[in-house]
Design a protein around this motif. Structure first.
Motif, PDB file in Angstrom:
ATOM      1  N   VAL A   1      -8.833   6.894  -8.707  1.00 20.59           N
ATOM      2  CA  VAL A   1      -7.672   6.002  -8.717  1.00 20.59           C
ATOM      3  C   VAL A   1      -6.388   6.825  -8.654  1.00 20.59           C
ATOM      4  O   VAL A   1      -5.444   6.483  -7.923  1.00 20.59           O
ATOM      5  CB  VAL A   1      -7.686   5.098  -9.964  1.00 20.59           C
ATOM      6  N   VAL A   2      -6.341   7.930  -9.392  1.00 21.40           N
ATOM      7  CA  VAL A   2      -5.175   8.818  -9.329  1.00 21.40           C
ATOM      8  C   VAL A   2      -4.983   9.324  -7.907  1.00 21.40           C
ATOM      9  O   VAL A   2      -3.865   9.346  -7.372  1.00 21.40           O
ATOM     10  CB  VAL A   2      -5.333   9.986 -10.327  1.00 21.40           C
ATOM     11  N   ALA A   3      -6.073   9.710  -7.256  1.00 22.56           N
ATOM     12  CA  ALA A   3      -5.988  10.209  -5.881  1.00 22.56           C
ATOM     13  C   ALA A   3      -5.478   9.128  -4.933  1.00 22.56           C
ATOM     14  O   ALA A   3      -4.655   9.393  -4.044  1.00 22.56           O
ATOM     15  CB  ALA A   3      -7.351  10.726  -5.429  1.00 22.56           C
ATOM     16  N   ALA A   4      -5.957   7.899  -5.116  1.00 21.99           N
ATOM     17  CA  ALA A   4      -5.519   6.799  -4.259  1.00 21.99           C
ATOM     18  C   ALA A   4      -4.034   6.505  -4.461  1.00 21.99           C
ATOM     19  O   ALA A   4      -3.307   6.234  -3.495  1.00 21.99           O
ATOM     20  CB  ALA A   4      -6.354   5.550  -4.547  1.00 21.99           C
ATOM     21  N   LEU A   5      -3.575   6.549  -5.703  1.00 22.99           N
ATOM     22  CA  LEU A   5      -2.157   6.321  -5.975  1.00 22.99           C
ATOM     23  C   LEU A   5      -1.297   7.413  -5.342  1.00 22.99           C
ATOM     24  O   LEU A   5      -0.229   7.135  -4.781  1.00 22.99           O
ATOM     25  CB  LEU A   5      -1.925   6.255  -7.481  1.00 22.99           C
ATOM     26  N   ARG A   6      -1.755   8.637  -5.424  1.00 23.48           N
ATOM     27  CA  ARG A   6      -1.015   9.738  -4.792  1.00 23.48           C
ATOM     28  C   ARG A   6      -0.983   9.570  -3.275  1.00 23.48           C
ATOM     29  O   ARG A   6       0.030   9.875  -2.635  1.00 23.48           O
ATOM     30  CB  ARG A   6      -1.625  11.074  -5.201  1.00 23.48           C
TER      31      ARG A   6
ATOM     32  N   GLY B   1       0.776  -1.220   0.000  1.00 21.62           N
ATOM     33  CA  GLY B   1       0.000   0.000   0.000  1.00 21.62           C
ATOM     34  C   GLY B   1       0.806   1.269   0.000  1.00 21.62           C
ATOM     35  O   GLY B   1       0.279   2.347   0.300  1.00 21.62           O
ATOM     36  N   LYS B   2       2.096   1.171  -0.369  1.00 15.35           N
ATOM     37  CA  LYS B   2       2.940   2.350  -0.312  1.00 15.35           C
ATOM     38  C   LYS B   2       3.958   2.312  -1.439  1.00 15.35           C
ATOM     39  O   LYS B   2       4.582   1.273  -1.695  1.00 15.35           O
ATOM     40  CB  LYS B   2       3.660   2.427   1.033  1.00 15.35           C
ATOM     41  N   ALA B   3       4.162   3.436  -2.108  1.00 11.79           N
ATOM     42  CA  ALA B   3       5.156   3.530  -3.179  1.00 11.79           C
ATOM     43  C   ALA B   3       6.560   3.448  -2.607  1.00 11.79           C
ATOM     44  O   ALA B   3       6.835   3.964  -1.517  1.00 11.79           O
ATOM     45  CB  ALA B   3       4.980   4.836  -3.941  1.00 11.79           C
TER      46      ALA B   3
END
Length: 575
Positions: A514-519, A353-355
């Protein structure tokens, strides 16, 4: 079979035509016809012209390649190089024909540094010093003689005809020229080809290339010597010298294509055959897919699925930077990099769950996607297959046409690590493994690929610079999800290449949530049209051309990327 990301499909996919026809169900030994998908309709039709003359997929590949060299100077040509991945249905053998350009002896790293010791980008990307020794003409000769049935004079005839008679200039050609006009018009030979009464090509103009037609005729008549020795060679050498470059007759005459063993691995029940070094694509594909295979991506929310795919991309591109180059010059740990246990170790470093922050940031923006490079895919009625990616690198290559040749030279020297640790035009960098040396082949992202299982056989590839590998990755996952060729060609795309530490996406490729979740996971997502802190991303990437033989229904389908506008996929039934 796992289903991975069908919810990524754009509405356009619902309208994609299936270029197919059916016979009686069963387990056919041969396809019910032939299919070709390429970036230009004239090239696709010319390929079928060669098949109608009794040629096989390899003869058709020579024809399509040569015609694209005429109608897509923005992307590829006789002054560039490419990779031909071929499958012989009779023997079951796959072969990889490496026609990558090679470095001239004068092209030392020091030759590309300015007075302050920094990379001279103009010299690296424009004019004679940016050009490697071309490989594509040698590939056309080699494939025709070793794998085809027809004489070269027949398989090159359509390209010669189109160069003489001309073809209508399309928008991409005119836009690309406008972008590169300053460089193109530095050189008399280039001005002679592209300017008419002092004016650049405009959409709808008829574009004739008589000098290129004559060069193709010498190639057809003389084979290898018709390009690398004699009249053409003398004119190439004179043009390079006049522009301030340093090629030698020995380097031209000494160029050779190399047949290499393709890379092979398995993924989710598919046998994958793909490009070996000096392509970085095959190894990177193996790493990414083997990292991802244990996960049931279909069971995950879309943001988590994209996160995992992105982290696989990040790790493969890091290895690309440090380990990959010309296998004839450097030792590449291929077995290690393609080992499932190595992939398992990389997988263990991914937080669900983390980049993961990239180890090193270049500080450079990922450049906009140019429309350079081209790919075409062929399956003939005997089951022979060809996946071919060819290029002159950036838009219109070096911009230099040596007078009297019509041949636009590549600017592939920029694909070397000319200054270690300094990003090239695509924002990727390298070190000693990809440093230039006389006769060495620069690392490439071109990734022509075959996929097969008991039910389906696909041929896939795309242009797109450093994004080629990730686009092919997403295409493979699409085929694994059961998509047909038009749907795979139109899939939305996203890309991470380790440096710079950013996830680029096409416009509307991912929903806003999805973009918000990835950020929120820590990804820097670069969205076209947004303020991306100096980073840029273009609206559309690549120009994929792919074909599929569905053996269950005995149908053929071809997908020519809707982003390309002038491409064509065509199926012709066996009489």
């Amino acid at each position: 079979m796992k289903r991975r990301f069908l919810n990524l499909l754009c509405p356009i996919l619902l309208l994609s035509p299936l270029l197919a026809f059916a016979q009686q169900p069963g387990s056919p030994e041969k396809p019910p016809g032939a299919v070709i998908a390429s970036a230009h309709a004239l090239a696709t039709d010319a390929g079928f012209e060669t098949l109608a003359r009794g040629g096989n997929a390899f003869d058709a590949a020579v024809t399509v390649s040569a015609v694209l060299s005429v109608v897509e100077p923005i992307s590829s040509g006789l002054g560039g190089g490419g990779f031909f991945l071929l499958h012989d249905a009779k023997t079951g053998k796959d072969v990889f024909v490496d026609a990558r350009e090679t470095a001239p002896a004068a092209a030392t790293p020091q030759a590309y540094l300015d007075k302050e010791g920094q990379l001279d980008r103009d010299r690296a990307q424009n004019g004679p010093w940016s050009a490697g020794i071309p490989g594509l003409p040698a590939a056309l000769v080699h494939v025709a003689e070793r794998h085809g049935r027809l004489p070269l004079v027949q398989s090159l005839a359509p390209a010669i005809r189109i160069a003489k008679e001309g073809f209508p200039v399309y928008g991409r050609l005119a836009r690309g020229y406008a972008e590169r006009r300053e460089v193109m018009e530095r050189y008399p030979g280039t001005r002679e080809v592209f300017l008419r009464n002092g004016q650049p090509p405009k959409e709808g103009d008829l574009f004739r290339q008589p000098e290129l037609a004559a060069t193709l005729e010498r190639l057809a008549a003389g084979g290898f010597d018709g390009f690398y020795r004699g009249t053409t060679a003398k004119r190439l050498l004179a043009g390079v010298k006049a522009a301030g470059g340093k090629w030698t007759a020995e380097e031209l005459a000494g160029y050779r294509v190399k047949e290499r063993e393709p890379l092979r691995f398995e993924y989710d029940g598919w046998d994958i055959v793909t490009a070996p070094p000096p392509s970085s694509g095959g190894i990177a594909l193996a790493e990414m897919l083997q990292i991802l295979e244990p996960w049931d991506l279909a069971a995950l929310p879309q943001a988590e699925r994209v996160h995992l795919i992105t982290e696989a991309m990040r790790r493969a591109y890091r290895d690309r930077t440090f380990y990959l180059g010309d296998p004839d010059f450097v030792k590449i740990p291929v077995k290690t990099l393609m080992d499932p246990d190595y992939a398992a170790g990389l997988r263990a470093t991914i937080h669900p769950g983390k980049a993961t922050p990239s180890d090193l940031l270049s500080g450079a923006a990922t450049p906009l996607e140019d429309e350079e490079t081209t790919h075409f895919s062929i399956i003939d009625a005997e089951g022979n297959r060809a996946a071919v990616t060819q290029t002159v690198n950036l838009l219109y290559g070096s911009g230099l046409v040596p007078a009297g040749t019509g041949v636009l030279l590549n600017n592939e020297m920029d694909d070397f690590a000319l200054k270690p640790g300094t990003p090239n035009a695509f924002g990727v960098m390298g070190y000693d493994a990809n440093a230039p040396a006389a006769g060495k082949r620069m690392l490439s992202s071109m990734t022509p690929t075959f996929l097969s299982n008991a039910d389906r056989i696909a041929v896939i590839g795309t242009p797109g610079g450093s994004r080629i590998i990730t686009m092919v990755l997403l295409g493979i996952l699409g085929y694994a999800d059961g998509l047909d060729a038009p749907q795979v060609a139109a899939l939305p795309r996203y890309h991470h290449q380790w440096m710079p530490d950013a996830l680029g996406i096409e416009r509307n490729a991912l929903p806003a949530d999805v973009v918000a979740a990835l950020r929120a996971m820590g990804h820097v997502v670069v969205v076209p049209g947004e303020d991306n802190r100096g980073r840029r991303s273009s609206d559309a990437w690549g120009n994929m051309n792919t074909v599929l033989w569905d053996k269950r229904a005995n149908t053929l389908s071809g997908g020519s990327d809707p982003r390309g506008n002038v491409g064509k996929a065509r199926v012709v039934a066996t009489p």
